[in-house]
Scaffold this active site. Structure first.
Site, PDB file in Angstrom:
ATOM      1  N   HIS A  96      18.352  14.852  13.360  1.00 49.93           N
ATOM      2  CA  HIS A  96      17.586  15.280  12.666  1.00 49.93           C
ATOM      3  C   HIS A  96      17.761  14.559  11.452  1.00 49.93           C
ATOM      4  CE1 HIS A  96      13.731  16.501   9.848  1.00 49.93           C
ATOM      5  NE2 HIS A  96      14.956  16.538   8.500  1.00 49.93           N
ATOM      6  N   GLU A  97      19.056  15.119  10.489  1.00 51.09           N
ATOM      7  CA  GLU A  97      20.095  14.937   9.094  1.00 51.09           C
ATOM      8  C   GLU A  97      20.107  12.825   9.199  1.00 51.09           C
ATOM      9  OE1 GLU A  97      19.347  16.418   6.630  1.00 51.09           O
ATOM     10  OE2 GLU A  97      18.737  17.586   7.076  1.00 51.09           O
ATOM     11  N   HIS A 100      16.901  10.785   8.916  1.00 51.11           N
ATOM     12  CA  HIS A 100      16.794  10.110   7.350  1.00 51.11           C
ATOM     13  C   HIS A 100      17.226   8.931   6.599  1.00 51.11           C
ATOM     14  CE1 HIS A 100      14.267  13.774   6.032  1.00 51.11           C
ATOM     15  NE2 HIS A 100      15.250  14.478   6.825  1.00 51.11           N
ATOM     16  N   HIS A 104      16.273   4.964   6.150  1.00 49.63           N
ATOM     17  CA  HIS A 104      16.890   4.340   5.324  1.00 49.63           C
ATOM     18  C   HIS A 104      17.273   3.449   5.506  1.00 49.63           C
ATOM     19  CE1 HIS A 104      20.093   4.134   1.829  1.00 49.63           C
ATOM     20  NE2 HIS A 104      19.442   3.925   1.543  1.00 49.63           N
TER      21      HIS A 104
END
Length: 229
Positions: A96-97, A100, A104
């Site tokens: 999940h991280e 991100h 980006h």
């Protein structure tokens, strides 16, 4: 009891239920160990590499629920448990991280908007309580609503931020789950555990956004004089 307190109370109860459910889900899936033996750190690094992202580092940070992606220094920060653990819950959080980080890298518009709002939200959060309290006191004593109006505007900024966060979080989870499934990093049982974990994690953001909206409407009702008992 006013309708506002009923709504806020209901949201508070739902929040507790979701938080407890999330905790139990992560505890359960923390016991579903990955057959490939990869740690959260290794899952994150593999997903970054598969997405062609070579300038992001995966690091460990102290605490629990401290996992986050920092776009300023391009780091995926995993809590100590997630960083070293080799289970479905750790895989879900790590992926999940990285989701991100992928956002980006590809210039995902909602993440860009959310990032631009961070300085404004930080200022609003610091001033909000003092201005709202002072605004209510001033309005009660003199009828002047200017300060309270400023407080409501600041609260609206934080509420908007909470709602903008929703698509950002859901999109990151979708990217994570798509990679976990297509990469073969997890077997079906592990994938289902990761999916279930992320589903309940996302619901905490939904409840938080609704709670913020309920409070915003309450303070806004003070300005209009529409506070039904």
């Amino acid at each position: 009891m006013s309708g506002y307190y009923l709504i806020l109370g209901a949201i508070f109860i739902v929040s507790l239920i979701v938080q407890n459910r999330l905790k139990s889900k992560f505890e359960y899936y923390s016991k579903v160990y990955l057959k490939n033996g990869l740690s959260g750190k290794e899952i994150a690094e593999k997903m970054l590499k598969d997405n062609g992202i070579l300038d992001v580092k995966v690091i460990s940070v102290p605490g629990q629920l401290t996992d986050h992606y920092n776009p300023l220094n391009k780091t995926v920060n995993l809590s100590e448990g997630v960083y070293t653990q080799r289970n479905a819950a750790a895989a879900a959080v790590a992926a999940h991280e990285v989701g991100h980080a992928v956002q980006h890298a590809v210039g995902y518009s909602m993440l860009q908007l959310r990032s631009k709002m961070v300085p404004m939200v930080n200022i609003s959060s610091k001033l909000l309580q003092f201005i709202l309290l002072a605004g209510i006191m001033v309005m009660a004593s003199s009828g002047n609503k200017t300060l309270l109006t400023i407080g409501v505007v600041l609260f609206a900024v934080t509420t908007l931020f909470a709602f903008i966060t929703l698509p950002v979080e859901y999109d990151a989870s979708n990217r994570a789950l798509k990679w976990l499934k297509n990469s073969g990093a997890v077997v079906p049982e592990e994938y289902n555990g990761a999916k279930d974990s992320l589903k309940w994690a996302a619901r905490t953001y939904v409840v938080a956004a609704l709670g913020s909206l309920a409070q915003l409407l309450y303070f806004a009702s003070m300005l209009t004089g529409d506070r039904r008992q």
